[in-house]
Design a protein around this motif. Structure first.
Motif, PDB file in Angstrom:
ATOM      1  N   ASP A   6      18.747  52.242   3.048  1.00  0.00           N
ATOM      2  CA  ASP A   6      17.454  52.664   3.195  1.00  0.00           C
ATOM      3  C   ASP A   6      16.884  53.410   1.785  1.00  0.00           C
ATOM      4  O   ASP A   6      17.559  53.790   0.840  1.00  0.00           O
ATOM      5  CB  ASP A   6      17.206  53.731   4.357  1.00  0.00           C
ATOM      6  CG  ASP A   6      17.704  53.253   5.590  1.00  0.00           C
ATOM      7  OD1 ASP A   6      17.388  52.079   5.754  1.00  0.00           O
ATOM      8  OD2 ASP A   6      18.446  53.904   6.290  1.00  0.00           O
TER       9      ASP A   6
ATOM     10  N   PRO B  80      18.396  50.147  -1.715  1.00  0.00           N
ATOM     11  CA  PRO B  80      18.254  48.701  -2.178  1.00  0.00           C
ATOM     12  C   PRO B  80      18.280  48.580  -3.698  1.00  0.00           C
ATOM     13  O   PRO B  80      18.815  47.519  -4.129  1.00  0.00           O
ATOM     14  CB  PRO B  80      17.224  47.845  -1.216  1.00  0.00           C
ATOM     15  CG  PRO B  80      17.123  48.865   0.308  1.00  0.00           C
ATOM     16  CD  PRO B  80      17.317  50.152  -0.313  1.00  0.00           C
TER      17      PRO B  80
ATOM     18  N   LEU C 225      23.955  45.517   7.456  1.00  0.00           N
ATOM     19  CA  LEU C 225      22.770  46.539   7.991  1.00  0.00           C
ATOM     20  C   LEU C 225      23.415  47.863   8.559  1.00  0.00           C
ATOM     21  O   LEU C 225      24.288  48.145   9.241  1.00  0.00           O
ATOM     22  CB  LEU C 225      21.887  46.049   9.051  1.00  0.00           C
ATOM     23  CG  LEU C 225      20.978  44.864   8.486  1.00  0.00           C
ATOM     24  CD1 LEU C 225      20.428  44.151   9.829  1.00  0.00           C
ATOM     25  CD2 LEU C 225      20.289  45.192   7.322  1.00  0.00           C
TER      26      LEU C 225
ATOM     27  N   ALA D 295      17.512  50.775   8.260  1.00  0.00           N
ATOM     28  CA  ALA D 295      17.477  49.236   8.163  1.00  0.00           C
ATOM     29  C   ALA D 295      18.025  48.450   9.257  1.00  0.00           C
ATOM     30  O   ALA D 295      17.322  47.407   9.974  1.00  0.00           O
ATOM     31  CB  ALA D 295      17.985  48.776   6.821  1.00  0.00           C
ATOM     32  N   SER D 296      19.144  49.154   9.860  1.00  0.00           N
ATOM     33  CA  SER D 296      19.662  48.477  11.097  1.00  0.00           C
ATOM     34  C   SER D 296      18.850  48.725  12.489  1.00  0.00           C
ATOM     35  O   SER D 296      18.598  47.993  13.305  1.00  0.00           O
ATOM     36  CB  SER D 296      21.166  49.062  11.425  1.00  0.00           C
ATOM     37  OG  SER D 296      21.525  48.403  12.586  1.00  0.00           O
TER      38      SER D 296
ATOM     39  N   ASP E  57      15.583  49.024  12.373  1.00  0.00           N
ATOM     40  CA  ASP E  57      14.470  48.406  12.271  1.00  0.00           C
ATOM     41  C   ASP E  57      14.897  47.035  12.833  1.00  0.00           C
ATOM     42  O   ASP E  57      14.149  46.174  13.778  1.00  0.00           O
ATOM     43  CB  ASP E  57      13.866  48.483  10.921  1.00  0.00           C
ATOM     44  CG  ASP E  57      13.238  49.527  10.600  1.00  0.00           C
ATOM     45  OD1 ASP E  57      13.031  50.415  11.482  1.00  0.00           O
ATOM     46  OD2 ASP E  57      12.749  49.892   9.315  1.00  0.00           O
TER      47      ASP E  57
END
Ligand code: NAD
Length: 360
Positions: A11, A15, A42, A46-47, A49
């Motif tokens: 997050d 990235p 992930l 991020a996972s 979401d």
């Protein structure tokens, strides 16, 4: 050589900084004739979401099937992110704790290195800094006080809290072996830190570390009490090579050692299991305040990738080349905003990655 590497962008700035570390790894492949096959995993926000949970079994399986994992950082702004409206076990950080546990990462490595070019950021006096310092803290990560039995009771109207500190000799031996193996690749000195004048767990720690030391006759072992070590880190940091210590002492000492380098955006880390497998990540968080702005310092993640080359893939020459390229870029005066000082050239995340890649 061909390797499989799991990449966890995560997050916030994750990235962006992992993108730059991958750029460096690609350059290493091109230059030294290796092949890295990447698989993205992930984790954290991020996972949540994408999958509704901070870590899936699929993510664990992918990570386990790789030679090493390179991660950015996870988490968001606790005040504004919807992830923090979830119960604690479903938040981003729960995913990180769970993956460390699933991968049995019991050894945490945090280097603290003072770059000559960044001496100005070091809060210590010039005469204390001397020729600089280059140490690595090897911290036991899955035992001790943080994992012992705990409870809070009330006795005769008085509240009482109990935490237990337990280590068995196997736990001590495996972390000590890691420390000696690492010292063998460095300046060949291990400082084992404990509180053997008070704690039984520390007395056992000392005995087992001495037994392990017998297998490494070329490496100098010294013991130091944790209170003294806390002082020595700011009094004479140049004396240390590898500091070996248990979970809670390591938690505190590694933060102290990071602070004396003065630049959080530069500090790498690794967590290893009993094999060569490890998870590599910068010591800093996901910096949601600067995410997406293209200004994050990618060096901590790039140096984490160098640690991955050295400790999980046994590519020492390649790791040296990445570290030398970072040093060269600093020498030439390039700085991201977090380490910027007068007279230097300010660059963004991508530009810093390009400059380092060009010098490999
Ligand atoms: P942080 O390290 O993300 O940020 C602290 C300060 O340092 C911020 O001002 C940030 O902008 C700056 N900073 C951090 N890394 C930088 C970089 N590479 N370049 C330039 N500046 C940088 O710590 P925090 O603000 O306390 O935490 C933010 C989030 O990160 C939280 O959700 C926290 O839980 C998470 N976190 C994750 C990890 C991890 O994934 N291992 C570790 C620590 C914090």
């Amino acid at each position: 050589m061909e390797y499989k590497i799991s990449l966890i962008p995560g997050d916030g700035i994750g990235p962006e900084i992992v993108g730059e570390a991958k750029k460096i790894l690609d350059k290493v492949c091109e230059k030294y004739g290796h092949t890295f096959n990447y698989e993205e995993v992930l984790l954290g926000g991020a996972s949540i979401d994408a999958c509704g949970v901070p870590l899936t079994q699929e993510a664990i399986d992918t990570a386990k099937s790789s030679d090493a994992v390179l991660m950015g950082s996870i988490g968001g702004d606790a005040k504004t992110s919807p992830w923090y409206k979830l119960e604690p076990s479903k938040r981003p950080e729960a995913g990180l704790l769970a993956i460390r546990k699933a991968l049995n990462l019991f050894a945490n490595l945090r280097p603290a290195y003072l770059y000559n070019e960044l001496k100005g950021a070091c809060p210590l006096k010039e005469e204390v800094i001397g020729d600089g310092f280059d140490m690595i803290i090897v911290r036991e990560l899955t035992g001790g006080l943080y994992f012992g039995e705990r409870k809070t009771v009330e006795e005769n109207g008085v509240r009482k809290a109990i935490d237990t500190l337990t280590y068995d000799e196997k736990e001590i031996r495996r972390i000590a072996v890691k420390a000696f193996e690492i010292a063998d690749k460095r300046k060949k000195k291990v400082t084992s830190v404990d509180k053997a004048n008070v704690l039984d767990s520390s007395r056992l720690w000392r005995k087992v570390v001495e037994e392990v030391a017998a297998d490494y006759p070329d490496i100098t072992l010294e013991h130091m009490l944790v209170d003294n070590c806390a002082m020595q880190l700011v009094h004479n940091p140049g004396q240390f090579d590898v500091i070996l210590t248990e979970n809670m002492f390591g938690d505190i000492l590694s933060d102290e050692a990071s602070m004396v380098t003065g630049s959080i955006g530069m500090l790498s880390s690794a967590s290893l299991n009993e094999t060569k497998f490890g998870l590599y990540e910068p010591s800093h968080g996901s910096a949601p305040d600067i995410a997406g702005k293209g200004i994050a310092n990618p060096i901590a993640t790039i140096l984490s990738a160098a640690m991955m080359l050295r400790f999980s893939l046994d590519l020492d020459k390649e790791a040296d080349a990445v570290e030398a390229a970072v040093q060269q870029v600093l020498k030439e005066g390039y700085r991201t905003v977090d380490i910027m000082s007068e007279g230097m050239k300010q660059v963004g995340t991508k530009e810093m990655g390009d400059l380092i890649a060009e010098r490999i």
